[in-house]
Design a protein around this motif. Structure first.
Motif, PDB file in Angstrom:
ATOM      1  N   ASP A   3       0.815  -1.220   0.000  1.00  0.00           N
ATOM      2  CA  ASP A   3       0.000   0.000   0.000  1.00  0.00           C
ATOM      3  C   ASP A   3       0.847   1.268   0.000  1.00  0.00           C
ATOM      4  OD1 ASP A   3      -2.312  -1.516   0.096  1.00  0.00           O
ATOM      5  OD2 ASP A   3      -2.527  -1.383   2.267  1.00  0.00           O
ATOM      6  N   ILE A   4       2.181   1.126  -0.075  1.00  0.00           N
ATOM      7  CA  ILE A   4       3.084   2.283   0.014  1.00  0.00           C
ATOM      8  C   ILE A   4       3.905   2.383  -1.262  1.00  0.00           C
ATOM      9  CG2 ILE A   4       4.840   3.463   1.404  1.00  0.00           C
ATOM     10  CD1 ILE A   4       4.126   1.548   3.701  1.00  0.00           C
ATOM     11  N   ARG A   5       3.505   3.267  -2.146  1.00  0.00           N
ATOM     12  CA  ARG A   5       4.241   3.426  -3.398  1.00  0.00           C
ATOM     13  C   ARG A   5       5.656   3.963  -3.153  1.00  0.00           C
ATOM     14  NH1 ARG A   5      -1.149   4.865  -5.525  1.00  0.00           N
ATOM     15  NH2 ARG A   5      -0.825   6.998  -4.809  1.00  0.00           N
ATOM     16  N   GLY A   6       5.850   4.639  -2.033  1.00  0.00           N
ATOM     17  CA  GLY A   6       7.148   5.219  -1.706  1.00  0.00           C
ATOM     18  C   GLY A   6       8.229   4.211  -1.403  1.00  0.00           C
ATOM     19  N   LEU A   7       7.872   2.940  -1.256  1.00  0.00           N
ATOM     20  CA  LEU A   7       8.862   1.896  -0.996  1.00  0.00           C
ATOM     21  C   LEU A   7       9.306   1.183  -2.270  1.00  0.00           C
ATOM     22  CD1 LEU A   7       7.419   0.244   2.256  1.00  0.00           C
ATOM     23  CD2 LEU A   7       9.345   1.826   2.080  1.00  0.00           C
ATOM     24  N   SER A   8       8.793   1.618  -3.405  1.00  0.00           N
ATOM     25  CA  SER A   8       9.064   0.896  -4.643  1.00  0.00           C
ATOM     26  C   SER A   8      10.512   1.023  -5.110  1.00  0.00           C
ATOM     27  CB  SER A   8       8.132   1.401  -5.756  1.00  0.00           C
ATOM     28  OG  SER A   8       8.338   2.791  -5.994  1.00  0.00           O
ATOM     29  N   ASP A   9      11.243   2.016  -4.606  1.00  0.00           N
ATOM     30  CA  ASP A   9      12.630   2.198  -5.041  1.00  0.00           C
ATOM     31  C   ASP A   9      13.632   1.496  -4.135  1.00  0.00           C
ATOM     32  OD1 ASP A   9      12.402   3.745  -2.799  1.00  0.00           O
ATOM     33  OD2 ASP A   9      13.153   5.601  -3.713  1.00  0.00           O
ATOM     34  N   GLY A  10      13.149   0.683  -3.195  1.00  0.00           N
ATOM     35  CA  GLY A  10      14.042  -0.121  -2.371  1.00  0.00           C
ATOM     36  C   GLY A  10      14.638   0.575  -1.173  1.00  0.00           C
ATOM     37  N   LYS A  11      14.175   1.766  -0.851  1.00  0.00           N
ATOM     38  CA  LYS A  11      14.685   2.464   0.325  1.00  0.00           C
ATOM     39  C   LYS A  11      14.292   1.746   1.604  1.00  0.00           C
ATOM     40  CE  LYS A  11      12.352   6.350  -0.297  1.00  0.00           C
ATOM     41  NZ  LYS A  11      11.301   6.097  -1.297  1.00  0.00           N
ATOM     42  N   ILE A  12      15.051   1.972   2.660  1.00  0.00           N
ATOM     43  CA  ILE A  12      14.653   1.563   4.008  1.00  0.00           C
ATOM     44  C   ILE A  12      14.305   2.842   4.748  1.00  0.00           C
ATOM     45  CG2 ILE A  12      15.350   0.470   6.172  1.00  0.00           C
ATOM     46  CD1 ILE A  12      17.215  -1.324   4.623  1.00  0.00           C
ATOM     47  N   PHE A  13      13.040   2.999   5.040  1.00  0.00           N
ATOM     48  CA  PHE A  13      12.565   4.272   5.590  1.00  0.00           C
ATOM     49  C   PHE A  13      12.451   4.178   7.107  1.00  0.00           C
ATOM     50  CE2 PHE A  13       9.793   7.738   6.671  1.00  0.00           C
ATOM     51  CZ  PHE A  13      10.181   8.738   5.791  1.00  0.00           C
ATOM     52  N   LEU A  14      13.323   4.921   7.798  1.00  0.00           N
ATOM     53  CA  LEU A  14      13.348   4.909   9.267  1.00  0.00           C
ATOM     54  C   LEU A  14      13.323   6.330   9.822  1.00  0.00           C
ATOM     55  CD1 LEU A  14      16.036   2.114   9.851  1.00  0.00           C
ATOM     56  CD2 LEU A  14      13.552   1.904  10.079  1.00  0.00           C
ATOM     57  N   ASN A  15      12.490   7.174   9.210  1.00  0.00           N
ATOM     58  CA  ASN A  15      12.331   8.547   9.707  1.00  0.00           C
ATOM     59  C   ASN A  15      10.857   8.860   9.945  1.00  0.00           C
ATOM     60  OD1 ASN A  15      13.024  11.123  10.541  1.00  0.00           O
ATOM     61  ND2 ASN A  15      13.149  11.956   8.476  1.00  0.00           N
ATOM     62  N   ASN A  16      10.173   7.931  10.577  1.00  0.00           N
ATOM     63  CA  ASN A  16       8.747   8.096  10.828  1.00  0.00           C
ATOM     64  C   ASN A  16       8.447   9.104  11.923  1.00  0.00           C
ATOM     65  OD1 ASN A  16       7.535   5.919   9.004  1.00  0.00           O
ATOM     66  ND2 ASN A  16       9.161   4.823  10.081  1.00  0.00           N
ATOM     67  N   ALA A  17       9.427   9.409  12.761  1.00  0.00           N
ATOM     68  CA  ALA A  17       9.267  10.452  13.762  1.00  0.00           C
ATOM     69  C   ALA A  17       9.414  11.834  13.140  1.00  0.00           C
ATOM     70  CB  ALA A  17      10.294  10.279  14.889  1.00  0.00           C
TER      71      ALA A  17
ATOM     72  N   ASN B  40      20.799   4.210   1.119  1.00  0.00           N
ATOM     73  CA  ASN B  40      19.411   4.602   0.889  1.00  0.00           C
ATOM     74  C   ASN B  40      18.521   4.338   2.109  1.00  0.00           C
ATOM     75  OD1 ASN B  40      17.506   5.833  -0.757  1.00  0.00           O
ATOM     76  ND2 ASN B  40      16.867   3.932  -1.751  1.00  0.00           N
ATOM     77  N   ILE B  41      19.087   4.643   3.287  1.00  0.00           N
ATOM     78  CA  ILE B  41      18.361   4.487   4.545  1.00  0.00           C
ATOM     79  C   ILE B  41      17.994   5.880   5.050  1.00  0.00           C
ATOM     80  CG2 ILE B  41      18.489   3.661   6.927  1.00  0.00           C
ATOM     81  CD1 ILE B  41      20.693   1.677   5.820  1.00  0.00           C
ATOM     82  N   PHE B  42      16.715   6.099   5.288  1.00  0.00           N
ATOM     83  CA  PHE B  42      16.231   7.415   5.674  1.00  0.00           C
ATOM     84  C   PHE B  42      16.260   7.561   7.197  1.00  0.00           C
ATOM     85  CE2 PHE B  42      15.268   7.351   1.371  1.00  0.00           C
ATOM     86  CZ  PHE B  42      14.760   8.578   0.945  1.00  0.00           C
ATOM     87  N   PHE B  43      16.773   8.704   7.670  1.00  0.00           N
ATOM     88  CA  PHE B  43      17.009   8.921   9.094  1.00  0.00           C
ATOM     89  C   PHE B  43      16.905  10.410   9.378  1.00  0.00           C
ATOM     90  CE2 PHE B  43      20.895   9.571   6.835  1.00  0.00           C
ATOM     91  CZ  PHE B  43      21.555  10.590   7.507  1.00  0.00           C
ATOM     92  N   SER B  44      17.187  10.787  10.615  1.00  0.00           N
ATOM     93  CA  SER B  44      17.196  12.188  10.995  1.00  0.00           C
ATOM     94  C   SER B  44      18.351  12.434  11.960  1.00  0.00           C
ATOM     95  CB  SER B  44      15.864  12.560  11.675  1.00  0.00           C
ATOM     96  OG  SER B  44      15.853  13.911  12.068  1.00  0.00           O
ATOM     97  N   VAL B  45      18.758  13.701  12.070  1.00  0.00           N
ATOM     98  CA  VAL B  45      19.806  14.101  13.008  1.00  0.00           C
ATOM     99  C   VAL B  45      19.272  15.245  13.862  1.00  0.00           C
ATOM    100  CG1 VAL B  45      22.155  14.983  13.276  1.00  0.00           C
ATOM    101  CG2 VAL B  45      21.616  13.439  11.383  1.00  0.00           C
TER     102      VAL B  45
END
Length: 392
Positions: free
Chosen positions: A9-23, A343-348
């Motif tokens: 249900d998430i088109r944003g994951l189609s490029d293989g990223k690991i998304f870990l910036n949900n906060a 390609n891992i999404f994060f925050s600082v």
């Protein structure tokens, strides 16, 4: 909970990223985006007024879904364009006088701290922060002492700080506030959407949240909860418009009964509709299932990082799906490099966003990873291993 279906249900994951910036700002389900596009296309053809009329019943579902999420009633809910707008609307409804006291915590969100300091400078309001115990939990005995001593106008607590995985004891604070009949405001910006939030158990008068974080809604959305007690006492924002009151006489008005009095008449209905779909999505899965899954992910990631030699800065007995850490000697640069290259999404977060907490910890910044229920355990292990290898 079917993680495979959720990920589809998430088109944003189609490029293989690991998304870990949900906060920070999470990935929206396709139904959220599609509903907004469809609504805007209707506005393109028919104009905003006509489309709002045709979708009136659907738009009202926002209040039902939000009420279900936090265990309240639709009449207690107001739409907001952000958690910050909701927070300032709540504060604006409180009649502060010079010398009034606000009690808060050292771990409150930066924008809230700045707002309190502004009130302190502008109106000579006194801001007092309750103590923490040695284990980082709130010192509720200290809170009670402060309430007895200062009779505060307001107690304000951020449920989960943005710069730490700490879950603050908002229910414990709520019991004391009810005992002494003190106004109680909770910032649930980071907790709503990642764990069960129940305003009845918390016992707050106000609660604020955003749509873009763990709720997985669009930016420009949020909500404000207002208790029945405050609605009955005619609390209302400082500047009302026709969304909040009826013009009843040349020089008078009558407040509407519900928390909608905290809204402005003009708002983005496409955004409200998208947020409604995000709320439905979470409610359908069930926040208890989401919380349970998130706990497992965050515990695994936090443990892996500690065992690999990273310094994890999440201190407290109850920790959330926000993991903050740094490398040996406080290094952040190498961590960022590895995450970006893979390609891992994060925050600082740097010290100016968490001045008290980071001064106390003697650190200048942290890397923040915030997994959510669409992440897999395999992703957590992949990220853990990549970071571990970066230290070798």
């Amino acid at each position: 909970m079917n993680t495979d279906k959720i990920r589809q249900d998430i088109r944003g994951l189609s490029d293989g990223k690991i998304f870990l910036n949900n906060a920070g700002s999470s990935l929206m389900p396709s139904v959220v985006v599609d509903s907004m596009i469809n609504y805007l296309q209707q506005e393109e053809q028919l104009g905003g007024y006509e489309v709002a009329d045709r979708n009136a019943k659907h738009l009202e579902e926002f209040y039902d879904e939000t009420a279900t999420l936090i265990h309240s009633k639709p009449s207690n809910i107001a739409f907001a364009t952000s958690a910050t707008e909701a927070y300032t609307m709540a504060l604006s409804s409180i009649v502060f006088k010079e010398g009034d006291v606000i009690i808060t915590t050292a771990d409150d969100y930066i924008s809230n701290q700045i707002t309190f300091i502004f009130l302190q400078k502008k109106m000579n309001i006194r801001v007092i922060r309750m103590k923490n115990l040695q284990d980082y939990e709130l010192d509720l005995d200290d809170l009670e002492i402060l309430i007895k001593k200062y009779n505060p106008k307001l107690v304000a607590v951020t449920h989960i700080p943005t710069n730490s995985g700490l879950i603050q004891n908002v229910e414990g604070v709520g019991k004391i506030c009810r005992q002494y009949d003190i106004l109680y405001l909770v910032d649930a910006c980071q907790s709503v959407g990642q764990m069960v939030v129940d305003v009845q158990k918390i016992g707050c008068d106000f609660l604020t949240a955003t749509g873009r974080k763990f709720m997985r809604g669009p930016r420009g959305t949020g909500f404000l909860y207002v208790s029945d007690k405050l609605l009955e006492q005619n609390y209302a924002p400082l500047l009302l418009d026709m969304r909040g009151a009826k013009w009843s006489a040349f020089d008078d008005y009558e407040l509407f009964d519900s928390a909608k009095r905290f809204e402005h008449w003009e708002l983005s209905y496409a955004s409200l509709l998208g947020f409604t779909e995000a709320l439905k999505y979470a409610n359908t899965i069930g926040m208890n299932h989401i919380e349970e899954y998130n706990k497992k992910l965050s515990q695994t990631l936090r443990s892996n990082l500690q065992n690999s030699g990273f310094h994890v800065w999440d201190l407290g007995n109850h920790l959330s799906s926000i993991i903050t850490f740094s490398g040996p000697g406080g290094d952040l640069e190498n961590i960022q490099k590895v995450l970006k290259e893979n390609n891992i999404f994060f925050s600082v977060t740097y010290k100016n966003s968490a001045l008290i907490d980071f001064t106390r910890k003697n650190i200048s910044g942290i890397v923040r990873l915030s997994p959510h229920y669409f992440n897999t355990r395999e992703e957590i292990e992949t990220v853990s291993e990549l970071l571990k290898q970066s230290l070798l």
